[in-house]
Design an enzyme around this catalytic site. Structure first.
Site, PDB file in Angstrom:
ATOM      1  N   GLY A 120      -9.041  43.465 -74.367  1.00 25.41           N
ATOM      2  CA  GLY A 120      -9.835  42.882 -73.343  1.00 25.41           C
ATOM      3  C   GLY A 120     -10.242  41.676 -72.734  1.00 25.41           C
ATOM      4  O   GLY A 120     -10.593  41.315 -71.541  1.00 25.41           O
ATOM      5  N   GLU A 152       1.220  27.336 -96.242  1.00 30.53           N
ATOM      6  CA  GLU A 152      -0.042  27.698 -96.386  1.00 30.53           C
ATOM      7  C   GLU A 152      -0.161  28.297 -98.014  1.00 30.53           C
ATOM      8  O   GLU A 152      -1.177  28.397 -98.660  1.00 30.53           O
ATOM      9  CB  GLU A 152      -0.481  28.931 -95.619  1.00 30.53           C
ATOM     10  CG  GLU A 152      -0.489  28.569 -94.260  1.00 30.53           C
ATOM     11  CD  GLU A 152      -1.561  29.638 -93.417  1.00 30.53           C
ATOM     12  OE1 GLU A 152      -1.909  30.635 -94.020  1.00 30.53           O
ATOM     13  OE2 GLU A 152      -1.813  29.205 -92.063  1.00 30.53           O
ATOM     14  N   GLU A 179      -3.579  19.170 -89.676  1.00 31.25           N
ATOM     15  CA  GLU A 179      -4.189  20.140 -88.965  1.00 31.25           C
ATOM     16  C   GLU A 179      -5.473  20.537 -89.658  1.00 31.25           C
ATOM     17  O   GLU A 179      -6.202  21.533 -89.259  1.00 31.25           O
ATOM     18  CB  GLU A 179      -3.053  21.435 -88.855  1.00 31.25           C
ATOM     19  CG  GLU A 179      -1.864  21.005 -88.126  1.00 31.25           C
ATOM     20  CD  GLU A 179      -0.930  22.313 -88.202  1.00 31.25           C
ATOM     21  OE1 GLU A 179      -1.473  23.572 -88.489  1.00 31.25           O
ATOM     22  OE2 GLU A 179       0.107  22.005 -87.739  1.00 31.25           O
ATOM     23  N   ALA A 222      -1.074  33.133 -91.886  1.00 30.91           N
ATOM     24  CA  ALA A 222      -0.932  33.425 -90.384  1.00 30.91           C
ATOM     25  C   ALA A 222      -0.821  31.888 -89.766  1.00 30.91           C
ATOM     26  O   ALA A 222      -0.864  30.804 -90.267  1.00 30.91           O
ATOM     27  CB  ALA A 222      -2.259  33.914 -89.955  1.00 30.91           C
ATOM     28  N   GLU A 228      -3.566  36.572 -76.733  1.00 29.73           N
ATOM     29  CA  GLU A 228      -2.974  36.682 -78.292  1.00 29.73           C
ATOM     30  C   GLU A 228      -2.302  38.066 -78.569  1.00 29.73           C
ATOM     31  O   GLU A 228      -2.795  39.103 -78.324  1.00 29.73           O
ATOM     32  CB  GLU A 228      -4.033  36.482 -79.410  1.00 29.73           C
ATOM     33  CG  GLU A 228      -3.249  36.213 -80.675  1.00 29.73           C
ATOM     34  CD  GLU A 228      -4.276  35.525 -81.678  1.00 29.73           C
ATOM     35  OE1 GLU A 228      -4.116  34.580 -82.341  1.00 29.73           O
ATOM     36  OE2 GLU A 228      -5.171  36.571 -81.831  1.00 29.73           O
ATOM     37  N   GLU A 233      -6.055  21.768 -92.381  1.00 33.02           N
ATOM     38  CA  GLU A 233      -5.775  22.886 -93.238  1.00 33.02           C
ATOM     39  C   GLU A 233      -6.443  22.630 -94.684  1.00 33.02           C
ATOM     40  O   GLU A 233      -6.051  21.732 -95.378  1.00 33.02           O
ATOM     41  CB  GLU A 233      -4.803  23.541 -93.159  1.00 33.02           C
ATOM     42  CG  GLU A 233      -4.303  23.884 -91.939  1.00 33.02           C
ATOM     43  CD  GLU A 233      -2.998  24.584 -91.703  1.00 33.02           C
ATOM     44  OE1 GLU A 233      -2.813  25.415 -90.880  1.00 33.02           O
ATOM     45  OE2 GLU A 233      -2.070  24.322 -92.606  1.00 33.02           O
ATOM     46  N   PHE A 280      -6.415  22.897 -76.216  1.00 32.71           N
ATOM     47  CA  PHE A 280      -5.340  23.629 -77.198  1.00 32.71           C
ATOM     48  C   PHE A 280      -5.366  25.142 -76.759  1.00 32.71           C
ATOM     49  O   PHE A 280      -4.209  25.691 -76.693  1.00 32.71           O
ATOM     50  CB  PHE A 280      -6.011  23.537 -78.556  1.00 32.71           C
ATOM     51  CG  PHE A 280      -4.921  23.900 -79.571  1.00 32.71           C
ATOM     52  CD1 PHE A 280      -3.660  23.253 -80.088  1.00 32.71           C
ATOM     53  CD2 PHE A 280      -5.222  25.442 -80.136  1.00 32.71           C
ATOM     54  CE1 PHE A 280      -3.099  23.840 -80.905  1.00 32.71           C
ATOM     55  CE2 PHE A 280      -4.178  25.760 -80.985  1.00 32.71           C
ATOM     56  CZ  PHE A 280      -3.172  24.869 -81.298  1.00 32.71           C
ATOM     57  N   PHE A 281      -6.584  25.751 -76.423  1.00 32.76           N
ATOM     58  CA  PHE A 281      -6.682  27.073 -75.848  1.00 32.76           C
ATOM     59  C   PHE A 281      -6.942  26.671 -74.530  1.00 32.76           C
ATOM     60  O   PHE A 281      -7.300  25.732 -73.786  1.00 32.76           O
ATOM     61  CB  PHE A 281      -7.661  27.923 -76.509  1.00 32.76           C
ATOM     62  CG  PHE A 281      -7.187  28.151 -78.010  1.00 32.76           C
ATOM     63  CD1 PHE A 281      -6.180  29.039 -78.257  1.00 32.76           C
ATOM     64  CD2 PHE A 281      -7.974  27.627 -79.054  1.00 32.76           C
ATOM     65  CE1 PHE A 281      -5.895  29.121 -79.561  1.00 32.76           C
ATOM     66  CE2 PHE A 281      -7.650  27.813 -80.352  1.00 32.76           C
ATOM     67  CZ  PHE A 281      -6.470  28.653 -80.729  1.00 32.76           C
ATOM     68  N   SER A 325      -7.304  41.921 -79.437  1.00 26.39           N
ATOM     69  CA  SER A 325      -8.541  42.311 -78.357  1.00 26.39           C
ATOM     70  C   SER A 325      -8.147  42.275 -77.099  1.00 26.39           C
ATOM     71  O   SER A 325      -8.388  41.205 -76.530  1.00 26.39           O
ATOM     72  CB  SER A 325      -9.636  41.294 -78.860  1.00 26.39           C
ATOM     73  OG  SER A 325     -10.832  41.543 -78.107  1.00 26.39           O
TER      74      SER A 325
END
Length: 377
Positions: A303, A284, A331, A264, A307, A333, A195-196, A301
């Site tokens: 570095g 949500e 999902e 989000a 994202e 949630e 997924f990532f 972030s």
């Protein structure tokens, strides 16, 4: 070899990206079939329809290598070809029947929706599809089509994020205004991709003295663009926060893995950040938002992570009883809403109970703009 395309491959830039060259295709028809949107999807499905005709493009004389590229791409969608007769629709030989390979879905049937509309698909999804196709074809020979298929969703989201980055036009009044010659990418590998993804890059970049630096290795966590929205009722001076379990704090060893956040979620292909924010508010918190007020666009972030976040305050009517438990079951949630006053939120920021950057940043923006919003500005 001849091929008949009836769906997204009728979009010339996509077909070129898959084949590796421009294609001179001709209008053609496949009798006794129709093309429809796949229900709930962003792609077409073909199905038998006696008396109708599926319109598309005929491409003749492909090489074995080009056929292999098509098989790799379509195989990632779970489609396989079979040969059938298609009718040439234009030109001096209009009406000629040519034998061509046509890709049909394999395995479980795909539920059809409304009639396929190529122009509507092009307007909403084509740019990300072309970008994704480039990523997919780069994996040919390195990864089986089925493995690419398992990551196609995240790859498409990443491609849409990359397109937004290209179109972003970030200001460079103080920082370096970089050109394409200022960064050299020597290699890029993805040892982990689900997924990532985690990617290993070997890069060099121009130093501030004007010289190119020595190559270095950098690991990057690849995520997609996302949106955050803090619902705010200026008349009642209250906000709605959401609370849910988060794996990041858990993996860090934080017993407080349940976090207070703004609404989000990721921005899906074909969505604008604003559309994603409104969709997430319904999923949500069951809220229909009014005006969305931009807070900031930023890398949380830079570095280590790709994202990019778009944060908003969403004006909303927040009467007593509006908070509940929401989330998408598929999902996993489990999201609880908290309806609290503005001052209470700022107390939670000060105490550290609100401990995530997007909500802190948005709360501070709202602190600055609150008077104007309450006055109706």
């Amino acid at each position: 070899m001849n091929y008949f395309f009836y769906g997204t491959l009728c979009h010339a830039p996509l077909l070129e990206r898959v084949l590796g060259r421009p294609a001179d295709a001709r209008a053609a028809m496949l009798a006794d079939y129709r093309v429809a949107w796949a229900q709930g999807g962003d792609h077409p499905v073909i199905l038998a329809a006696p008396g109708q005709a599926a319109r598309g493009l005929l491409l003749e004389g492909l090489t074995e290598a080009e056929a292999a590229r098509l098989d790799f791409y379509e195989g990632g969608f779970g489609y396989g070809w079979r040969e059938t007769g298609v009718t040439v629709a234009t030109g001096a030989d209009a009406g000629r029947v040519a034998v061509a390979r046509v890709y049909f879905p394999e395995g479980a049937a795909i539920a059809p929706g409304a009639d396929w509309d190529l122009a509507a698909w092009e307007a909403r999804f084509a740019a990300a599809a072309v970008e994704t196709a480039g990523d997919c074809m780069a994996l040919m020979g390195r990864m089986p089509a089925a493995s690419v298929a398992a990551r196609r969703g995240p790859m498409t989201v990443r491609a849409a994020s990359r397109l937004r980055a290209h179109q972003g036009g970030q200001e460079a009044a103080l920082r370096r205004r970089a050109g394409p010659e200022d960064v050299a990418v020597l290699s890029r590998e993805a040892p982990y991709a689900k997924f990532f993804a985690v990617e290993d890059w070997r890069v060099a970049w121009r130093q501030f003295d004007g010289r190119m630096g020595a190559p270095v290795e950098r690991a990057v966590f690849v995520s997609c663009d996302a949106v955050t929205v803090l619902p705010y009722d200026p008349q009642r001076d209250r906000v709605l926060l959401v609370e849910q379990f988060r794996a990041g704090p858990m993996a860090r060893g934080d017993q407080g893995a349940w976090q207070l956040e703004a609404i989000a979620g990721r921005i899906d292909p074909g969505e604008s950040p604003e559309e994603a924010g409104r969709r997430e508010a319904m999923e949500e918190a069951g809220l229909r938002l009014g005006a969305l007020l931009p807070v900031a666009g930023y890398y949380p972030s830079p570095g280590i992570i790709t994202e990019y976040l778009y944060s908003y305050v969403g004006l909303a009517d927040l009467p007593d009883g509006v908070a509940g438990v929401f989330g998408e079951a598929e999902e996993a949630e489990d999201i609880r809403g908290h309806l609290i006053g503005f001052d209470r939120m700022m107390d939670l920021v000060a105490s550290g109970e609100i401990a995530n950057a997007p909500l802190i940043l948005t709360a501070l923006w709202l602190q600055r703009e609150r008077g104007r919003l309450r006055a109706g500005g």
